[in-house]
Design a protein around this motif. Structure first.
Motif, PDB file in Angstrom:
ATOM      1  N   PRO A  11      35.531  34.462  47.535  1.00  0.00           N
ATOM      2  CA  PRO A  11      35.660  34.389  46.075  1.00  0.00           C
ATOM      3  C   PRO A  11      34.813  35.422  45.339  1.00  0.00           C
ATOM      4  O   PRO A  11      35.065  35.715  44.179  1.00  0.00           O
ATOM      5  CB  PRO A  11      35.178  32.978  45.737  1.00  0.00           C
ATOM      6  N   CYS A  12      33.818  35.969  45.993  1.00  0.00           N
ATOM      7  CA  CYS A  12      32.906  36.902  45.327  1.00  0.00           C
ATOM      8  C   CYS A  12      33.068  38.335  45.820  1.00  0.00           C
ATOM      9  O   CYS A  12      32.175  39.157  45.627  1.00  0.00           O
ATOM     10  CB  CYS A  12      31.466  36.443  45.545  1.00  0.00           C
ATOM     11  N   HIS A  13      34.188  38.639  46.417  1.00  0.00           N
ATOM     12  CA  HIS A  13      34.429  39.979  46.948  1.00  0.00           C
ATOM     13  C   HIS A  13      34.913  40.906  45.832  1.00  0.00           C
ATOM     14  O   HIS A  13      35.529  40.481  44.866  1.00  0.00           O
ATOM     15  CB  HIS A  13      35.474  39.903  48.064  1.00  0.00           C
ATOM     16  N   ARG A  14      34.632  42.168  45.987  1.00  0.00           N
ATOM     17  CA  ARG A  14      35.035  43.190  45.020  1.00  0.00           C
ATOM     18  C   ARG A  14      36.549  43.225  44.808  1.00  0.00           C
ATOM     19  O   ARG A  14      37.027  43.397  43.689  1.00  0.00           O
ATOM     20  CB  ARG A  14      34.536  44.529  45.547  1.00  0.00           C
ATOM     21  N   MET A  15      37.321  43.055  45.879  1.00  0.00           N
ATOM     22  CA  MET A  15      38.784  43.045  45.739  1.00  0.00           C
ATOM     23  C   MET A  15      39.249  41.822  44.954  1.00  0.00           C
ATOM     24  O   MET A  15      40.221  41.890  44.214  1.00  0.00           O
ATOM     25  CB  MET A  15      39.454  43.086  47.109  1.00  0.00           C
ATOM     26  N   TYR A  20      41.369  39.545  39.828  1.00  0.00           N
ATOM     27  CA  TYR A  20      41.193  38.824  38.568  1.00  0.00           C
ATOM     28  C   TYR A  20      41.455  39.737  37.366  1.00  0.00           C
ATOM     29  O   TYR A  20      42.049  39.322  36.381  1.00  0.00           O
ATOM     30  CB  TYR A  20      39.793  38.225  38.469  1.00  0.00           C
ATOM     31  N   ASN A  21      41.017  40.984  37.452  1.00  0.00           N
ATOM     32  CA  ASN A  21      41.291  41.933  36.365  1.00  0.00           C
ATOM     33  C   ASN A  21      42.785  42.118  36.163  1.00  0.00           C
ATOM     34  O   ASN A  21      43.282  42.066  35.036  1.00  0.00           O
ATOM     35  CB  ASN A  21      40.652  43.291  36.659  1.00  0.00           C
ATOM     36  N   LYS A  37      35.517  36.231  34.588  1.00  0.00           N
ATOM     37  CA  LYS A  37      35.243  35.936  36.002  1.00  0.00           C
ATOM     38  C   LYS A  37      35.063  37.241  36.781  1.00  0.00           C
ATOM     39  O   LYS A  37      34.153  37.367  37.596  1.00  0.00           O
ATOM     40  CB  LYS A  37      36.357  35.108  36.603  1.00  0.00           C
ATOM     41  N   ALA A  38      35.912  38.225  36.522  1.00  0.00           N
ATOM     42  CA  ALA A  38      35.784  39.524  37.185  1.00  0.00           C
ATOM     43  C   ALA A  38      34.446  40.174  36.839  1.00  0.00           C
ATOM     44  O   ALA A  38      33.774  40.727  37.710  1.00  0.00           O
ATOM     45  CB  ALA A  38      36.941  40.439  36.796  1.00  0.00           C
ATOM     46  N   LEU A  39      34.062  40.092  35.579  1.00  0.00           N
ATOM     47  CA  LEU A  39      32.781  40.657  35.154  1.00  0.00           C
ATOM     48  C   LEU A  39      31.622  39.955  35.861  1.00  0.00           C
ATOM     49  O   LEU A  39      30.701  40.615  36.357  1.00  0.00           O
ATOM     50  CB  LEU A  39      32.620  40.540  33.637  1.00  0.00           C
ATOM     51  N   TYR A  57      33.151  45.289  31.687  1.00  0.00           N
ATOM     52  CA  TYR A  57      32.666  45.053  30.325  1.00  0.00           C
ATOM     53  C   TYR A  57      33.671  45.593  29.297  1.00  0.00           C
ATOM     54  O   TYR A  57      33.979  44.943  28.306  1.00  0.00           O
ATOM     55  CB  TYR A  57      31.308  45.725  30.097  1.00  0.00           C
ATOM     56  N   GLY A  58      34.168  46.792  29.554  1.00  0.00           N
ATOM     57  CA  GLY A  58      35.151  47.386  28.644  1.00  0.00           C
ATOM     58  C   GLY A  58      36.437  46.581  28.598  1.00  0.00           C
ATOM     59  O   GLY A  58      36.989  46.330  27.516  1.00  0.00           O
ATOM     60  N   ASP A  59      36.919  46.144  29.761  1.00  0.00           N
ATOM     61  CA  ASP A  59      38.135  45.332  29.819  1.00  0.00           C
ATOM     62  C   ASP A  59      37.958  44.038  29.046  1.00  0.00           C
ATOM     63  O   ASP A  59      38.852  43.611  28.309  1.00  0.00           O
ATOM     64  CB  ASP A  59      38.508  45.018  31.270  1.00  0.00           C
ATOM     65  N   LEU A  60      36.806  43.399  29.225  1.00  0.00           N
ATOM     66  CA  LEU A  60      36.544  42.145  28.532  1.00  0.00           C
ATOM     67  C   LEU A  60      36.476  42.371  27.017  1.00  0.00           C
ATOM     68  O   LEU A  60      37.014  41.583  26.241  1.00  0.00           O
ATOM     69  CB  LEU A  60      35.246  41.514  29.034  1.00  0.00           C
TER      70      LEU A  60
END
Length: 70
Positions: A11-15, A20-21, A37-39, A57-60
């Protein structure tokens, strides 16, 4: 599916954060908030100064701004 990716990568992997993004973009009109969640994952795993965290941060910010103007 996202569940399979989480099972394989954790659940905490970069992929998982990337998934989530992408999911947040797809679910934008359903008011889902996966950008946060992605952030959270990127902050914890990559650090505050990593380019992917900055992108999150920008996406959020874009998501919240667009959501407020709906």
């Amino acid at each position: 599916t996202l569940a399979k990716l989480i099972a394989v990568c954790s659940p905490c992997h970069r992929m998982t954060a990337g998934a989530y993004n992408l999911l947040a973009i797809v679910l934008y009109h359903t008011e889902d908030f996966n950008q946060q969640k992605a952030l959270d994952i990127n902050e914890r795993d990559l650090g505050l100064d990593h380019p992917d965290t900055m992108k999150s941060y920008g996406d959020l910010a874009v998501f919240v701004n667009n959501f407020q103007h709906m």
